[in-house]
Design a protein around this motif. Structure first.
Motif, PDB file in Angstrom:
ATOM      1  N   VAL A   2      -4.460   2.029   4.036  1.00  0.00           N
ATOM      2  CA  VAL A   2      -3.977   0.772   3.741  1.00  0.00           C
ATOM      3  C   VAL A   2      -3.727   0.221   3.909  1.00  0.00           C
ATOM      4  O   VAL A   2      -2.476   0.275   3.559  1.00  0.00           O
ATOM      5  CB  VAL A   2      -4.556   1.924   2.164  1.00  0.00           C
ATOM      6  N   ASN A   3      -3.994  -1.515   3.294  1.00  0.00           N
ATOM      7  CA  ASN A   3      -2.858  -2.451   4.121  1.00  0.00           C
ATOM      8  C   ASN A   3      -2.166  -2.936   2.872  1.00  0.00           C
ATOM      9  O   ASN A   3      -2.603  -3.520   1.203  1.00  0.00           O
ATOM     10  CB  ASN A   3      -3.220  -3.755   4.400  1.00  0.00           C
ATOM     11  N   ILE A   4      -0.660  -2.356   2.217  1.00  0.00           N
ATOM     12  CA  ILE A   4       0.143  -3.373   1.309  1.00  0.00           C
ATOM     13  C   ILE A   4       1.042  -4.324   1.556  1.00  0.00           C
ATOM     14  O   ILE A   4       1.590  -4.212   2.891  1.00  0.00           O
ATOM     15  CB  ILE A   4       0.313  -1.759   0.455  1.00  0.00           C
ATOM     16  N   GLU A   5       1.920  -4.707   0.776  1.00  0.00           N
ATOM     17  CA  GLU A   5       2.855  -4.944   0.812  1.00  0.00           C
ATOM     18  C   GLU A   5       3.975  -5.449  -0.190  1.00  0.00           C
ATOM     19  O   GLU A   5       4.085  -4.524  -0.926  1.00  0.00           O
ATOM     20  CB  GLU A   5       3.020  -6.456   0.636  1.00  0.00           C
ATOM     21  N   ILE A   6       5.167  -4.414   0.493  1.00  0.00           N
ATOM     22  CA  ILE A   6       6.455  -4.262  -0.500  1.00  0.00           C
ATOM     23  C   ILE A   6       7.485  -4.914   0.156  1.00  0.00           C
ATOM     24  O   ILE A   6       7.955  -5.146   0.968  1.00  0.00           O
ATOM     25  CB  ILE A   6       6.546  -2.633   0.057  1.00  0.00           C
ATOM     26  N   ASN A   7       8.258  -5.483  -1.143  1.00  0.00           N
ATOM     27  CA  ASN A   7       9.261  -6.376  -1.209  1.00  0.00           C
ATOM     28  C   ASN A   7       8.685  -7.419  -0.297  1.00  0.00           C
ATOM     29  O   ASN A   7      10.464  -7.836   0.656  1.00  0.00           O
ATOM     30  CB  ASN A   7      10.207  -5.626  -0.635  1.00  0.00           C
ATOM     31  N   GLY A   8       7.365  -8.102  -0.272  1.00  0.00           N
ATOM     32  CA  GLY A   8       7.100  -9.154   1.264  1.00  0.00           C
ATOM     33  C   GLY A   8       7.071  -8.767   2.091  1.00  0.00           C
ATOM     34  O   GLY A   8       6.572 -10.059   3.720  1.00  0.00           O
ATOM     35  N   LYS A   9       7.297  -7.660   3.367  1.00  0.00           N
ATOM     36  CA  LYS A   9       6.561  -6.535   3.697  1.00  0.00           C
ATOM     37  C   LYS A   9       5.224  -6.285   3.933  1.00  0.00           C
ATOM     38  O   LYS A   9       5.311  -5.240   3.182  1.00  0.00           O
ATOM     39  CB  LYS A   9       7.537  -5.812   4.531  1.00  0.00           C
ATOM     40  N   SER A  10       4.419  -6.511   4.844  1.00  0.00           N
ATOM     41  CA  SER A  10       3.157  -5.792   5.577  1.00  0.00           C
ATOM     42  C   SER A  10       3.250  -4.979   5.642  1.00  0.00           C
ATOM     43  O   SER A  10       4.124  -4.474   6.803  1.00  0.00           O
ATOM     44  CB  SER A  10       2.374  -7.127   5.786  1.00  0.00           C
ATOM     45  N   VAL A  49      10.489   3.563 -11.183  1.00  0.00           N
ATOM     46  CA  VAL A  49       9.152   2.868 -11.514  1.00  0.00           C
ATOM     47  C   VAL A  49       9.784   1.388 -10.425  1.00  0.00           C
ATOM     48  O   VAL A  49      10.001   1.012  -9.671  1.00  0.00           O
ATOM     49  CB  VAL A  49       9.490   2.685 -13.023  1.00  0.00           C
ATOM     50  N   VAL A  50       8.521   0.847 -10.293  1.00  0.00           N
ATOM     51  CA  VAL A  50       7.617  -0.536  -9.570  1.00  0.00           C
ATOM     52  C   VAL A  50       7.220  -1.496  -9.676  1.00  0.00           C
ATOM     53  O   VAL A  50       6.507  -1.295 -11.194  1.00  0.00           O
ATOM     54  CB  VAL A  50       7.573  -0.310  -8.320  1.00  0.00           C
ATOM     55  N   GLU A  51       7.653  -2.871  -9.672  1.00  0.00           N
ATOM     56  CA  GLU A  51       6.813  -3.780 -10.436  1.00  0.00           C
ATOM     57  C   GLU A  51       5.348  -3.882  -9.172  1.00  0.00           C
ATOM     58  O   GLU A  51       5.354  -3.970  -8.066  1.00  0.00           O
ATOM     59  CB  GLU A  51       7.403  -5.456 -10.927  1.00  0.00           C
ATOM     60  N   ILE A  52       4.269  -3.930  -9.718  1.00  0.00           N
ATOM     61  CA  ILE A  52       2.797  -4.102  -9.260  1.00  0.00           C
ATOM     62  C   ILE A  52       2.330  -5.461  -9.475  1.00  0.00           C
ATOM     63  O   ILE A  52       1.991  -5.872  -9.998  1.00  0.00           O
ATOM     64  CB  ILE A  52       2.236  -2.684  -8.869  1.00  0.00           C
ATOM     65  N   GLU A  53       1.967  -6.659  -8.335  1.00  0.00           N
ATOM     66  CA  GLU A  53       1.671  -7.923  -8.801  1.00  0.00           C
ATOM     67  C   GLU A  53      -0.109  -7.600  -9.670  1.00  0.00           C
ATOM     68  O   GLU A  53      -0.618  -6.488  -9.028  1.00  0.00           O
ATOM     69  CB  GLU A  53       1.451  -8.709  -7.671  1.00  0.00           C
ATOM     70  N   MET A  70      -2.283  -3.690  -2.634  1.00  0.00           N
ATOM     71  CA  MET A  70      -1.139  -4.032  -3.368  1.00  0.00           C
ATOM     72  C   MET A  70      -0.450  -4.623  -2.701  1.00  0.00           C
ATOM     73  O   MET A  70       0.301  -4.687  -1.985  1.00  0.00           O
ATOM     74  CB  MET A  70      -0.678  -2.447  -3.244  1.00  0.00           C
ATOM     75  N   VAL A  71       0.411  -5.496  -4.145  1.00  0.00           N
ATOM     76  CA  VAL A  71       1.791  -6.347  -4.087  1.00  0.00           C
ATOM     77  C   VAL A  71       2.738  -5.497  -4.864  1.00  0.00           C
ATOM     78  O   VAL A  71       2.968  -5.632  -5.871  1.00  0.00           O
ATOM     79  CB  VAL A  71       1.991  -7.218  -3.854  1.00  0.00           C
ATOM     80  N   ILE A  72       3.881  -4.973  -3.982  1.00  0.00           N
ATOM     81  CA  ILE A  72       4.470  -3.776  -5.020  1.00  0.00           C
ATOM     82  C   ILE A  72       6.189  -4.471  -4.903  1.00  0.00           C
ATOM     83  O   ILE A  72       6.963  -4.780  -3.721  1.00  0.00           O
ATOM     84  CB  ILE A  72       5.168  -2.480  -4.715  1.00  0.00           C
ATOM     85  N   LYS A  73       6.733  -4.523  -5.809  1.00  0.00           N
ATOM     86  CA  LYS A  73       8.839  -5.004  -5.887  1.00  0.00           C
ATOM     87  C   LYS A  73       9.224  -3.653  -5.975  1.00  0.00           C
ATOM     88  O   LYS A  73       8.844  -3.857  -7.502  1.00  0.00           O
ATOM     89  CB  LYS A  73       9.135  -6.692  -6.543  1.00  0.00           C
ATOM     90  N   THR A  74      10.015  -3.398  -5.443  1.00  0.00           N
ATOM     91  CA  THR A  74      10.761  -2.009  -5.866  1.00  0.00           C
ATOM     92  C   THR A  74      12.349  -2.762  -6.449  1.00  0.00           C
ATOM     93  O   THR A  74      13.122  -1.523  -7.093  1.00  0.00           O
ATOM     94  CB  THR A  74      11.117  -1.276  -4.405  1.00  0.00           C
TER      95      THR A  74
END
Length: 581
Positions: A2-10, A49-53, A70-74
């Motif tokens: 699964v392709n995701i992004e966490i804090n700008g990192k793919s 908890v994290v924020e998901i766009e 998913m685009v995630i901000k931790t």
């Protein structure tokens, strides 16, 4: 994947991964408090908890699976604010007297508060009132409970005992002993797994160190301390000692600096246990019609309490041999006291054990065979010993190595592995083979019973005795599965080793706590290494055990051996049996 992004990192991560595991694998830390992998993934604390766009609410990372795109901000401002608020709310119900808490310096809540930069508390403090009961080895302080549910899940999933549960409703919701009981009135095995997995000081093992300090300060008392095999694999962890300094000799030297008169190795009576238990097994095995099968080991007091409460019909299948701890106390207050001319009533025997259930074992009414006093006066856990060393300002690296005292201080490689799952069985089979054939097997002939698998089984041939079907099990949930298999007839064994804690004594409830980590396997591997390096690897070759038999006991299963080294498991009751009667 699964392709995701966490804090700008793919990232590309396996399907089914949680956000927390995906972030950890990528080296992106997400704070968490209640989470225990595969055990407690219920998002109770809301710290992760994290924020998901595209999602309005914040999402717990520990039990939310990743989805494509998913685009995630931790660590966004919104996440940071929510995380700190959630932590302050938890702290508002927590007794934060850290300076006098046993877990100070090793507390997940304390560490998290530092890491999240919590320096003030805007909420009114309302900790729950504590009802501390020191009659049981495991102690709960309600005011320090953060309702993370770890103890509930560990007791349910790992130990299958269901001692802890959620109590109350609304703002009064808490965790307590199930069915509104006192812990001492339950069938708790006192294994201490709830303690080692509690992130705070809400669950601890009763501290008995003051009893030891009083004995050490009394000039009329001769103090004797025995140290269990698994302790040597763990005691130095709290001092961050390099392997070359983390030796048994330095541990002995540290205990001597504390003021103990004699320092002995419980490995000595582990060898003695093998002589008695191995002889008992051969006696039963060659007279099968007289006994019920299988024969179970009896070294683990948590397991003994478990079988007496959960499967009482199998109590007579337990070996009558006492545990090494209790054998030591009986020998110390009889043979050793006579040899040294010491009044056994003035001999104070202390055990240092990796186990919290040993505290209950030494208090049993059946453990007073040497002189009428308790054979073992006090049990300290590995953690208690470390706290005593620190309070005496003892620096182990500055100490020269010193040997155990004699004549109760010599142990073999077979005895050392008593501290890990499979060790008792391995050691027993080595000596049972010799007792049956008068020849030694290869020391590693029974290695099939080793390893981390919680339920192992094997078949060995002992010439003159026949095929022996054995099983080794650790953790009480796995033990329950084995017992159910025995009851249904789907399993059939001659000899079974049971240890209540996962990985055996190496993972005991009294061992050093490492938040979120299990160290039983590493400690167990060290004990097997010590066995492999030992000059003597068979219990029946222990020279001091031979001397004990020739001078005092005469023979395994003899009259004096039976009096001092064996016990009647039916002579005491667990709470459920008392209720029935």
């Amino acid at each position: 994947m699964v392709n995701i992004e966490i804090n700008g990192k793919s990232l590309s991560v396996p399907e089914g991964s949680t956000i927390l595991s995906a972030a950890q694998d990528a080296g992106i830390p997400i704070p968490h408090l209640c989470f225990l992998k595969d055990i407690n993934e219920i998002a109770a604390c809301r710290i992760c908890v994290v924020e998901i766009e595209g999602t309005q609410r914040l999402i717990p990372a520990c039990n939310t699976q990743v989805e494509e795109g998913m685009v995630i901000k931790t660590n966004s401002p919104r996440v940071r604010a929510a995380r700190r608020t959630n932590l302050r709310l938890i702290l508002s119900e927590h007794n934060s007297t850290c300076t006098t808490c046993i877990r100070s310096g090793n507390c997940a809540l304390q560490t998290l508060s530092h890491d999240l930069n919590i320096h003030y508390q805007p909420y009114k403090l309302q900790p729950e009132r504590s009802r501390v009961d020191l009659d049981a080895p495991v102690v709960r302080e309600a005011s320090k409970c953060i309702k993370c549910m770890r103890c509930v899940q560990v007791c349910d999933k790992i130990q299958s005992m269901h001692i802890w549960d959620v109590a109350g409703t609304g703002s009064r919701t808490t965790v307590d002993v199930s069915f509104n009981r006192l812990l001492k009135n339950t069938d708790c095995t006192f294994c201490g797994q709830c303690v080692t997995h509690c992130p705070t000081g809400a669950l601890t093992v009763r501290d008995d160190s003051n009893k030891v300090l009083r004995a050490l300060a009394d000039p009329e008392i001769t103090t004797v301390v025995q140290v269990a095999p698994a302790v040597r694999a763990a005691w130095a962890e709290s001092f961050d000692l390099a392997p070359k300094f983390a030796t048994t000799g330095r541990m002995v030297a540290a205990l001597r600096r504390m003021g103990f008169d004699y320092i002995f190795d419980t490995s000595f009576t582990a060898d003695l246990t093998i002589m008695e238990e191995g002889s008992e097994f051969l006696e039963r095995f060659t007279h099968r019609g007289k006994y019920r099968w299988p024969m179970f080991t009896s070294c683990c007091p948590g397991w003994v309490r478990f079988v007496k409460s959960q499967y009482p019909d199998y109590t007579d299948c337990l070996s009558t041999a006492k545990s090494p701890q209790q054998m030591f106390g009986a020998v110390a207050k009889s043979y050793f006291a006579e040899k040294k001319g010491i009044d056994p009533h003035k001999l104070f025997v202390v055990s240092v054990m990796p186990c919290s259930a040993k505290k209950a074992e030494c208090e049993l009414p059946t453990m007073k065979d040497a002189c009428g006093d308790p054979d073992v006066d006090v049990v300290l856990t590995t953690r208690e010993m470390v706290r005593l060393l620190r309070s005496d300002c003892i620096v182990p690296t500055d100490l020269p190595e010193e040997p155990f005292d004699s004549p109760l201080g010599t142990g073999t490689g077979a005895a050392v592995v008593f501290g890990t799952t499979g060790g008792v069985m391995d050691a027993a089979l080595r000596s049972a083979y010799y007792l049956a054939t008068s020849k030694n097997p290869k020391p590693d002939a029974f290695s099939a019973v080793r390893g981390d698998n919680p339920w192992k089984e094997a078949t060995f041939n002992i010439p003159g005795a026949g095929q022996v079907h054995v099983a080794v099990v650790s953790s009480l949930a796995s033990t329950r599965l084995l017992m159910e298999a025995l009851e249904s007839g789907s399993a059939n064994y001659d000899f079974v080793e049971v240890m209540a804690c996962p990985g055996g004594c190496a993972g005991g409830g009294g061992q050093p706590i490492h938040e979120g980590e299990e160290w039983a396997a590493e400690r167990g591997a060290l004990l097997w290494e010590l066995d492999a390096k030992s000059k003597i690897r068979f219990s029946h070759e222990n020279p001091e055990v031979k001397t004990l038999y020739s001078e005092y006991l005469k023979a395994p299963l003899g009259k004096r051996s039976h009096q001092l080294l064996h016990t009647d498991h039916a002579a005491w009751s667990v709470p459920s049996q008392q209720e029935e009667s």
